[in-house]
Design a protein around this motif. Structure first.
Motif, PDB file in Angstrom:
ATOM      1  N   GLU A  18     -75.257  13.372 -96.460  1.00  0.00           N
ATOM      2  CA  GLU A  18     -75.644  13.227 -97.871  1.00  0.00           C
ATOM      3  C   GLU A  18     -75.830  14.586 -98.537  1.00  0.00           C
ATOM      4  O   GLU A  18     -75.326  14.812 -99.642  1.00  0.00           O
ATOM      5  N   ILE A  19     -76.550  15.495 -97.876  1.00  0.00           N
ATOM      6  CA  ILE A  19     -76.790  16.790 -98.532  1.00  0.00           C
ATOM      7  C   ILE A  19     -75.581  17.723 -98.423  1.00  0.00           C
ATOM      8  O   ILE A  19     -75.417  18.624 -99.252  1.00  0.00           O
ATOM      9  N   ARG A  20     -74.722  17.503 -97.424  1.00  0.00           N
ATOM     10  CA  ARG A  20     -73.477  18.277 -97.348  1.00  0.00           C
ATOM     11  C   ARG A  20     -72.401  17.699 -98.259  1.00  0.00           C
ATOM     12  O   ARG A  20     -71.395  18.359 -98.536  1.00  0.00           O
ATOM     13  N   ASP A  21     -72.598  16.452 -98.678  1.00  0.00           N
ATOM     14  CA  ASP A  21     -71.649  15.748 -99.538  1.00  0.00           C
ATOM     15  C   ASP A  21     -70.262  15.700 -98.902  1.00  0.00           C
ATOM     16  O   ASP A  21     -69.250  16.000 -99.536  1.00  0.00           O
ATOM     17  N   GLU A  22     -70.240  15.335 -97.628  1.00  0.00           N
ATOM     18  CA  GLU A  22     -68.981  15.179 -96.909  1.00  0.00           C
ATOM     19  C   GLU A  22     -69.203  14.200 -95.768  1.00  0.00           C
ATOM     20  O   GLU A  22     -70.325  14.033 -95.291  1.00  0.00           O
ATOM     21  N   PRO A  23     -68.148  13.528 -95.324  1.00  0.00           N
ATOM     22  CA  PRO A  23     -68.317  12.538 -94.264  1.00  0.00           C
ATOM     23  C   PRO A  23     -68.575  13.198 -92.918  1.00  0.00           C
ATOM     24  O   PRO A  23     -68.055  14.277 -92.616  1.00  0.00           O
ATOM     25  N   ALA A  24     -69.394  12.548 -92.113  1.00  0.00           N
ATOM     26  CA  ALA A  24     -69.663  13.025 -90.756  1.00  0.00           C
ATOM     27  C   ALA A  24     -68.514  12.643 -89.833  1.00  0.00           C
ATOM     28  O   ALA A  24     -67.737  11.735 -90.139  1.00  0.00           O
ATOM     29  N   PRO A  25     -68.379  13.314 -88.691  1.00  0.00           N
ATOM     30  CA  PRO A  25     -67.331  12.941 -87.732  1.00  0.00           C
ATOM     31  C   PRO A  25     -67.514  11.513 -87.240  1.00  0.00           C
ATOM     32  O   PRO A  25     -68.630  10.990 -87.197  1.00  0.00           O
ATOM     33  N   ALA A  26     -66.433  10.899 -86.867  1.00  0.00           N
ATOM     34  CA  ALA A  26     -66.489   9.516 -86.381  1.00  0.00           C
ATOM     35  C   ALA A  26     -67.218   9.421 -85.049  1.00  0.00           C
ATOM     36  O   ALA A  26     -67.857   8.407 -84.755  1.00  0.00           O
ATOM     37  N   GLU A  27     -67.138  10.488 -84.229  1.00  0.00           N
ATOM     38  CA  GLU A  27     -67.806  10.502 -82.938  1.00  0.00           C
ATOM     39  C   GLU A  27     -68.746  11.684 -82.852  1.00  0.00           C
ATOM     40  O   GLU A  27     -68.453  12.767 -83.357  1.00  0.00           O
ATOM     41  N   ARG A  28     -69.904  11.456 -82.197  1.00  0.00           N
ATOM     42  CA  ARG A  28     -70.895  12.518 -82.045  1.00  0.00           C
ATOM     43  C   ARG A  28     -70.525  13.424 -80.879  1.00  0.00           C
ATOM     44  O   ARG A  28     -70.084  12.967 -79.825  1.00  0.00           O
ATOM     45  N   TRP A  29     -70.704  14.715 -81.054  1.00  0.00           N
ATOM     46  CA  TRP A  29     -70.424  15.696 -80.002  1.00  0.00           C
ATOM     47  C   TRP A  29     -71.366  15.463 -78.828  1.00  0.00           C
ATOM     48  O   TRP A  29     -72.578  15.356 -78.998  1.00  0.00           O
ATOM     49  N   ASP A  30     -70.798  15.369 -77.636  1.00  0.00           N
ATOM     50  CA  ASP A  30     -71.578  15.165 -76.426  1.00  0.00           C
ATOM     51  C   ASP A  30     -71.303  16.334 -75.483  1.00  0.00           C
ATOM     52  O   ASP A  30     -70.198  16.448 -74.943  1.00  0.00           O
ATOM     53  N   PRO A  31     -72.271  17.227 -75.273  1.00  0.00           N
ATOM     54  CA  PRO A  31     -72.047  18.391 -74.404  1.00  0.00           C
ATOM     55  C   PRO A  31     -71.626  18.015 -72.998  1.00  0.00           C
ATOM     56  O   PRO A  31     -70.881  18.756 -72.353  1.00  0.00           O
ATOM     57  N   LEU A  32     -72.094  16.887 -72.488  1.00  0.00           N
ATOM     58  CA  LEU A  32     -71.726  16.482 -71.137  1.00  0.00           C
ATOM     59  C   LEU A  32     -70.234  16.163 -71.052  1.00  0.00           C
ATOM     60  O   LEU A  32     -69.557  16.525 -70.097  1.00  0.00           O
ATOM     61  N   GLN A  33     -69.721  15.511 -72.062  1.00  0.00           N
ATOM     62  CA  GLN A  33     -68.305  15.178 -72.078  1.00  0.00           C
ATOM     63  C   GLN A  33     -67.429  16.402 -72.314  1.00  0.00           C
ATOM     64  O   GLN A  33     -66.280  16.450 -71.909  1.00  0.00           O
ATOM     65  N   HIS A  34     -68.000  17.404 -73.002  1.00  0.00           N
ATOM     66  CA  HIS A  34     -67.238  18.612 -73.296  1.00  0.00           C
ATOM     67  C   HIS A  34     -67.495  19.722 -72.283  1.00  0.00           C
ATOM     68  O   HIS A  34     -67.088  20.864 -72.497  1.00  0.00           O
ATOM     69  N   GLY A  35     -68.228  19.385 -71.201  1.00  0.00           N
ATOM     70  CA  GLY A  35     -68.425  20.348 -70.138  1.00  0.00           C
ATOM     71  C   GLY A  35     -69.301  21.517 -70.513  1.00  0.00           C
ATOM     72  O   GLY A  35     -69.148  22.621 -70.002  1.00  0.00           O
ATOM     73  N   GLN A  36     -70.259  21.283 -71.444  1.00  0.00           N
ATOM     74  CA  GLN A  36     -71.123  22.356 -71.889  1.00  0.00           C
ATOM     75  C   GLN A  36     -72.490  22.201 -71.247  1.00  0.00           C
ATOM     76  O   GLN A  36     -73.005  21.105 -71.091  1.00  0.00           O
ATOM     77  N   LYS A  37     -73.098  23.298 -70.914  1.00  0.00           N
ATOM     78  CA  LYS A  37     -74.446  23.301 -70.347  1.00  0.00           C
ATOM     79  C   LYS A  37     -75.455  23.287 -71.466  1.00  0.00           C
ATOM     80  O   LYS A  37     -75.370  24.062 -72.404  1.00  0.00           O
ATOM     81  N   GLU A  38     -76.436  22.385 -71.377  1.00  0.00           N
ATOM     82  CA  GLU A  38     -77.462  22.286 -72.403  1.00  0.00           C
ATOM     83  C   GLU A  38     -78.708  23.047 -71.988  1.00  0.00           C
ATOM     84  O   GLU A  38     -79.151  22.995 -70.852  1.00  0.00           O
ATOM     85  N   THR A  39     -79.269  23.768 -72.951  1.00  0.00           N
ATOM     86  CA  THR A  39     -80.605  24.328 -72.811  1.00  0.00           C
ATOM     87  C   THR A  39     -81.427  23.737 -73.930  1.00  0.00           C
ATOM     88  O   THR A  39     -80.873  23.287 -74.926  1.00  0.00           O
ATOM     89  N   GLY A  40     -82.766  23.738 -73.825  1.00  0.00           N
ATOM     90  CA  GLY A  40     -83.465  23.109 -74.910  1.00  0.00           C
ATOM     91  C   GLY A  40     -84.945  23.270 -74.948  1.00  0.00           C
ATOM     92  O   GLY A  40     -85.568  23.774 -74.032  1.00  0.00           O
ATOM     93  N   ARG A  41     -85.504  22.823 -76.098  1.00  0.00           N
ATOM     94  CA  ARG A  41     -86.929  22.863 -76.311  1.00  0.00           C
ATOM     95  C   ARG A  41     -87.617  21.685 -75.656  1.00  0.00           C
ATOM     96  O   ARG A  41     -88.748  21.732 -75.260  1.00  0.00           O
TER      97      ARG A  41
END
Length: 227
Positions: free
Chosen positions: A201-224
């Protein structure tokens, strides 16, 4: 301490408001290391004192650690029982009618276009265990102050940040149910959908059809906040 300089360099445009009383979990998107300051000041301007679940390692940084401790922020260990102790501390805050900000993504989004990625369950767990509102939020414009993985802050010329506060998430379908992984994952997916819709809504553009998943993209997650 931060507000005088911050106000010179950052202008906020608010869409929606925070409850002025009572406990709740606020869950925004996360794509810049300076997001906590952006949302902390936003919460202050909207009438609430912000508290965060923050990586325990930040509390060992000179000056920064002192500021975090004295302002009531909550250290979170990434692994082991201390992480559960941090959630207990967050629950004590909400029992006293205070707000707590929890980034459900757990770390900076890996999505190439800065859309929210797959969420972790900490925010939903606190809201369901304590039977308090879970409020999605989104902000945009922060990348002009500090880009993702950036090291330098740019306040001049003055930047504009849009902040949108959503309606409390309807968790009625999950309340009273055992907080097993299936329940928490389903509720978290709804939370991420709500955050993504606000950002679109605030970007005024459509979101991607699929959400990015680090596990599927082979990325290591770090976090709070880990699941």
């Amino acid at each position: 301490m931060v507000l005088p300089i911050w106000n010179l360099g950052v202008k906020y445009r608010f869409h929606g408001r925070l409850p002025l009383q009572g406990a709740f979990v606020l869950s925004p998107n996360h794509y810049s290391e300076i997001d906590p300051l952006v949302m902390g000041v936003a919460s202050w301007k909207l009438g609430r004192l912000p508290r965060f679940l923050a990586k325990a390692s930040l509390f060992t940084v000179p000056v920064v650690g002192w500021l975090l401790r004295t302002s009531g922020q909550i250290p979170v260990e990434r692994h082991g029982s201390k992480g559960h102790q941090a959630i207990r501390a967050a629950e004590e805050l909400v029992e006293k009618g205070r707000m707590v900000i929890v980034y459900p993504e757990g770390s900076l989004t890996r999505d190439p276009d800065l859309w929210p990625m797959r969420g972790k369950t900490g925010a939903v767990r606190i809201a369901l265990e304590q039977d308090i509102p879970l409020i999605p939020a989104a902000h945009w414009g922060t990348q002009a102050i500090m880009p993702r993985y950036g090291k330098k802050i740019s306040l001049f010329p003055r930047k504009t940040v849009d902040v949108i506060i959503g309606e409390p998430l309807d968790l009625s379908a999950y309340r009273g149910r055992p907080l097993d992984q299936a329940t928490l994952t389903a509720a978290t997916a709804e939370l991420m959908d709500a955050i993504t819709a606000l950002l679109a809504e605030i970007r005024d553009e459509p979101a991607p059809a699929e959400r990015w998943d680090p596990l599927q993209h082979g990325q290591k997650e770090t976090g709070r906040l880990e699941e």
